[in-house]
Scaffold this active site. Structure first.
Site, short mmCIF file in Angstrom:
data_model
loop_
_atom_site.label_atom_id
_atom_site.label_comp_id
_atom_site.label_asym_id
_atom_site.label_seq_id
_atom_site.Cartn_x
_atom_site.Cartn_y
_atom_site.Cartn_z
CG HIS A 188 -10.44 0.95 2.53
ND1 HIS A 188 -9.74 -0.07 3.08
CD2 HIS A 188 -10.35 0.79 1.19
CE1 HIS A 188 -9.22 -0.81 2.11
NE2 HIS A 188 -9.57 -0.31 0.95
CG HIS A 206 -10.61 -4.96 -1.66
ND1 HIS A 206 -11.30 -4.50 -0.56
CD2 HIS A 206 -9.70 -3.99 -1.97
CE1 HIS A 206 -10.82 -3.33 -0.21
NE2 HIS A 206 -9.86 -2.98 -1.05
CG HIS A 215 -9.69 1.39 -4.16
ND1 HIS A 215 -10.24 0.18 -4.47
CD2 HIS A 215 -9.33 1.32 -2.85
CE1 HIS A 215 -10.21 -0.62 -3.40
NE2 HIS A 215 -9.66 0.04 -2.40
CG HIS A 336 -3.68 -3.28 -4.26
ND1 HIS A 336 -4.57 -4.23 -3.79
CD2 HIS A 336 -3.93 -2.17 -3.54
CE1 HIS A 336 -5.32 -3.70 -2.85
NE2 HIS A 336 -4.96 -2.45 -2.68
CG HIS A 340 -2.55 -2.70 1.16
ND1 HIS A 340 -3.18 -1.81 2.00
CD2 HIS A 340 -3.04 -2.44 -0.08
CE1 HIS A 340 -4.02 -1.07 1.31
NE2 HIS A 340 -3.96 -1.42 0.03
CG PHE A 366 -8.65 -4.85 2.84
CD1 PHE A 366 -7.63 -4.14 2.21
CD2 PHE A 366 -9.08 -6.03 2.26
CE1 PHE A 366 -7.05 -4.60 1.04
CE2 PHE A 366 -8.51 -6.50 1.08
CZ PHE A 366 -7.49 -5.79 0.48
CG HIS A 379 -5.47 2.61 -3.23
ND1 HIS A 379 -6.07 1.73 -4.08
CD2 HIS A 379 -5.18 1.92 -2.10
CE1 HIS A 379 -6.17 0.55 -3.50
NE2 HIS A 379 -5.63 0.64 -2.29
CU1 C2O Z 1 -9.14 -1.09 -0.77
CU2 C2O Z 1 -5.54 -1.09 -1.28
O1 C2O Z 1 -7.29 -1.49 -0.79
#
Ligand code: C2O
Length: 613
Positions: A188, A206, A215, A336, A340, A366, A379
């Protein structure tokens, strides 16, 4: 292990007495005929909402809308809407970065560029791009079924714990084994923090149409690796069911101190059943938990239905060689990103096991997000939204542009073999050998019902016109303006053909900050100051951004990361105009409500366009 036994303080202050001006009716989700495919009946759940009018009127309107949407025959949308510049048919898809082009990754912290001390690159392979084999999906005998995390039983939790423990052991015994926990997390980091290049720019998966497929492939291999480690070819990841009221909390299996699924680097006041805010951008919302659940369902409805009628609005802007404008899709944007930030530590506070100041680790940044096992669970639900979105109807289909379909990524499979994978091969999760256990989706019926101004239309002439207001030099307080529509009283055929798009051009802000502003229609002088209740028809959507950098060259350590980002933002408003009853108006009132954390420095202009999608 955990050093404290104290429970976190309750985060939400009850405002129930001050919300008495609203009808607090209990909303019971009903099965609906609106979506044509078969759906399991929702188990009733009770949420006390600021909504009135739960009569059939609302349902009828919704039905009419969705009928219209179901009539839209989608071609998949080659070009989409205005800010999504048409792509030449011969543009170039992203090719898989090979093992040799990986360099030092960086992140943004404290408004600075920080060179990461951990190298995020995968273990080197003695192959270059051309010789990395293309991956072929194996034939599956039995589907892996991903289930909602909140319903997991102890047997499953044990198995999952064991698999993650084995992955973590590899970090110690074989640090260069690509199947190790850290190596997997680094994938990632490498794809998001500037370790790879595309042409002379860094690759970023992203904020564009690469988001969903990248993802998906990432989780695909991660899940197979876990299954291999515990010798269970049907092992499936759980999904964090944040779109359902029962799943709007950190899934309990990840919240047990001492378990391999636990991560200390999380916001400690967002544990033990605290209800998540799917629009979280660093500010704790002062509201009841029930109201918060309603807000969450409202956001889900907006992001999945109202604002995502076209493929590029859902997936995000095109991204290929020489064409990488970065605009996230609706779900990538919300919820999303907020999930995070909500999960990670509060930036600026000390990290539990480190004297270092937090940059949001683990989930809120990230580069470190993959180090929290809940990342893959989060995810899985993002991925599930992709499948569900395609069942809603209308033009909600996969993108057909070859630049999307032919874009490639690089992964190691569960046998440590390197492969190139194509987006084209990940469009059908069943073909990839997995599916999602069905769970009802109450947000589908959750179009906001309450009208802010039930008795009258806002009078556009009571506010300045868009030409008087734009360019906006600084968006630091709510601002309303009227804006002219390109056409009024559009017929069903007109609507089938084109979406009406409210477009903001050239929004500039400091991209080292959290950004959020909300957009409302039909608010006038008397209502403009109440920017807080999103559970209303007039709420059109939000623009959000996480601190990030668009580096076009390798960054030097501690170089100021501040850069003015310039983006366009579009909201599909056809359905909203119908709901509010503004279809015959020549001009409408628009209100922008900036939220705390970061400022929008300027917005060049706004207009309403009719766009293909
Ligand atoms: Cu690659 Cu939820 O991020």
């Amino acid at each position: 292990m955990g050093s404290t036994n104290t429970l976190p303080l309750p985060t939400y202050k009850s405002l129930s007495s001050s919300s008495s001006s609203f009808t607090n009716s209990y909303f019971i989700a009903k099965p609906s005929q609106l979506f044509l495919q078969r759906r399991r009946r929702c188990q009733s759940f009770k949420v006390s909402c600021n909504s009135n009018n739960s009569t059939g009127e609302h349902d009828k309107n919704l039905e009419a809308n969705l009928d219209r949407r179901n009539l839209l025959l989608g071609l998949g949308g080659l070009y989409g809407v205005a800010n999504l510049a048409p792509l030449a048919a011969s543009a170039t898809p992203i090719r898989a970065p090979d093992g040799y082009t990986c360099c030092q990754a960086t992140t943004t912290c404290d408004e600075k560029t920080v060179v990461l001390k951990d190298n995020c690159c995968p273990p080197p392979i003695p192959l270059n791009y051309e010789t990395i084999p293309c991956y072929k999906l194996p034939t599956m005998t039995k589907l892996r079924i991903r289930s909602p995390a909140q319903n997991a039983d102890e047997e499953y939790i044990d198995k999952y714990n064991k698999a993650i423990s084995k992955m973590k052991e590899l970090d110690k015994t074989e640090p260069f084994n690509p199947l190790g926990f850290k190596q997997q997390a680094h994938i990632h980091c490498a794809y998001c923090n500037g370790a790879y290049k595309v042409g002379d720019k860094v690759l970023q998966v992203h904020n564009s149409w690469l988001f969903f497929p990248f993802h998906r492939w990432y989780l695909y291999f991660y899940e197979r690796i876990l299954g291999t480690l515990i010798d269970d070819p049907t092992f499936a990841l759980p999904y964090w069911n944040w779109d359902h009221p029962n799943g709007m909390l950190l899934p309990p299996m990840f919240d047990r101190e001492g378990s391999s699924l636990y991560d200390e680097n999380r916001n400690q006041s967002h544990r033990k059943g605290t209800i998540i805010d799917l629009g979280y951008f660093g500010d704790e919302v002062e509201t009841t938990t029930d109201q918060l659940k309603c807000n969450n369902l409202t956001l889900m409805y907006r992001q999945m239905v109202t604002n995502a009628p076209c493929p590029l609005l859902f997936f995000g802007s095109p991204y290929s060689l020489g064409n990488n404008i970065e605009t996230p899709g609706t779900i990538e944007n919300i919820p999303h990103i907020p999930v995070h930030i909500w999960t990670g530590t509060v930036a600026g506070t000390p990290l539990p096991n480190d004297k270092k100041k937090s940059c949001g680790e683990d989930m809120g940044n990230f580069y470190s997000a993959g180090l929290d096992p809940v990342f893959y669970c989060h995810h899985a639900n993002v991925d599930r939204m992709w499948n569900i979105w395609k069942t809603i109807g209308g033009k909600r289909k996969d993108i057909i542009h070859p630049d999307w379909r032919n874009s490639e990524f690089f992964f190691y499979d569960e046998n440590k073999n390197p492969y190139r994978v194509k987006i084209q091969d990940c469009l059908d999760s069943k073909k990839m050998g997995y599916d999602y256990a069905e769970m009802c989706t109450p947000w589908r019926d959750f179009k906001p019902k309450l009208k802010r101004a039930t008795t009258r239309k806002a009078n556009p002439s009571s506010v300045p016109s868009s030409s008087e207001v734009f360019p906006i030099a600084k968006l630091d307080k709510p601002i309303s303006f009227s804006i002219t529509r390109p056409a009024t009283a559009r017929t069903q055929d007109d609507k089938n053909e084109k979406e009406e798009m409210l477009t903001f051009n050239n929004i500039k802000y400091d991209n080292t900050k959290y950004i959020r502003f909300d957009v409302y229609l039909n608010m006038d002088k008397d209502t403009v100051m109440n920017c807080d209740n999103i559970n209303v028809i007039e709420f059109a959507g939000s623009y959000t951004s996480l601190p990030h950098v668009h580096l076009h060259k390798a960054a030097a350590r501690d170089e100021p990361a501040h850069q003015n980002t310039s983006v366009n933002f579009q909201l599909a408003i056809t359905e909203l105009l119908e709901d509010i009853g503004l279809e015959n108006e020549e001009s409408i009132t628009v209100t922008l409500c900036p939220k705390k954390f970061g400022e929008i420095t300027s917005i060049a202009c706004a207009d309403i366009q009719l766009a293909d999608c």
